[in-house]
Write a protein that holds these residues in place. Structure first.
Motif, PDB file in Angstrom:
ATOM      1  N   VAL A 127       1.373  -8.992  11.303  1.00 50.90           N
ATOM      2  CA  VAL A 127       0.236  -9.965  11.805  1.00 50.90           C
ATOM      3  C   VAL A 127       0.406 -10.391  13.032  1.00 50.90           C
ATOM      4  O   VAL A 127      -0.593 -10.733  13.905  1.00 50.90           O
ATOM      5  N   LYS A 184       2.847  -9.992   6.444  1.00 52.94           N
ATOM      6  CA  LYS A 184       2.589 -11.488   6.800  1.00 52.94           C
ATOM      7  C   LYS A 184       3.093 -11.849   8.209  1.00 52.94           C
ATOM      8  O   LYS A 184       2.496 -13.048   8.810  1.00 52.94           O
ATOM      9  N   ALA A 210      -1.276  -7.624   2.173  1.00 50.33           N
ATOM     10  CA  ALA A 210      -0.051  -8.338   1.557  1.00 50.33           C
ATOM     11  C   ALA A 210      -0.263  -9.132   0.297  1.00 50.33           C
ATOM     12  O   ALA A 210       0.533  -9.138  -0.318  1.00 50.33           O
ATOM     13  N   ASN A 211      -1.243  -9.788   0.333  1.00 50.64           N
ATOM     14  CA  ASN A 211      -1.837 -10.381  -0.997  1.00 50.64           C
ATOM     15  C   ASN A 211      -2.035  -9.650  -2.125  1.00 50.64           C
ATOM     16  O   ASN A 211      -1.600  -9.785  -3.377  1.00 50.64           O
ATOM     17  N   ARG A 258      -3.115  -9.334   5.924  1.00 49.52           N
ATOM     18  CA  ARG A 258      -3.009 -10.389   5.233  1.00 49.52           C
ATOM     19  C   ARG A 258      -3.709  -9.936   3.877  1.00 49.52           C
ATOM     20  O   ARG A 258      -3.077 -10.384   2.685  1.00 49.52           O
TER      21      ARG A 258
END
Length: 72
Positions: free
Chosen positions: A23, A19, A38-39, A35
């Motif tokens: 990024v 993140k 990462a989520n 992202r």
């Protein structure tokens, strides 16, 4: 094993890297994909952290409902 990081610490670090620095260095499409990754890692981390208690709670509720103490 005393100095090894726990799995949740590793996942937190990886998600933070994806993140943050990753990024910032990536183009828009790759930044979006980072992202998303990462989520997904954070979802897995929550599952690893919360699942044992949730499973134990479910087992307790089933035992109370069935009025039986045994293996499911």
């Amino acid at each position: 094993m005393q100095d090894e990081p726990r799995p949740d610490e590793i996942l937190t670090t990886v998600a933070g890297f994806l993140k943050g620095p990753a990024v910032r260095e990536a183009g828009p499409h790759i930044a979006f994909q980072l992202r998303v990754c990462a989520n997904a890692i954070e979802i897995c981390q929550r599952q690893i952290t919360l699942a044992p208690k949730a499973d134990a709670d479910e087992l307790a509720r089933l035992r109370a409902l069935l009025q039986a103490d045994g293996d499911l």
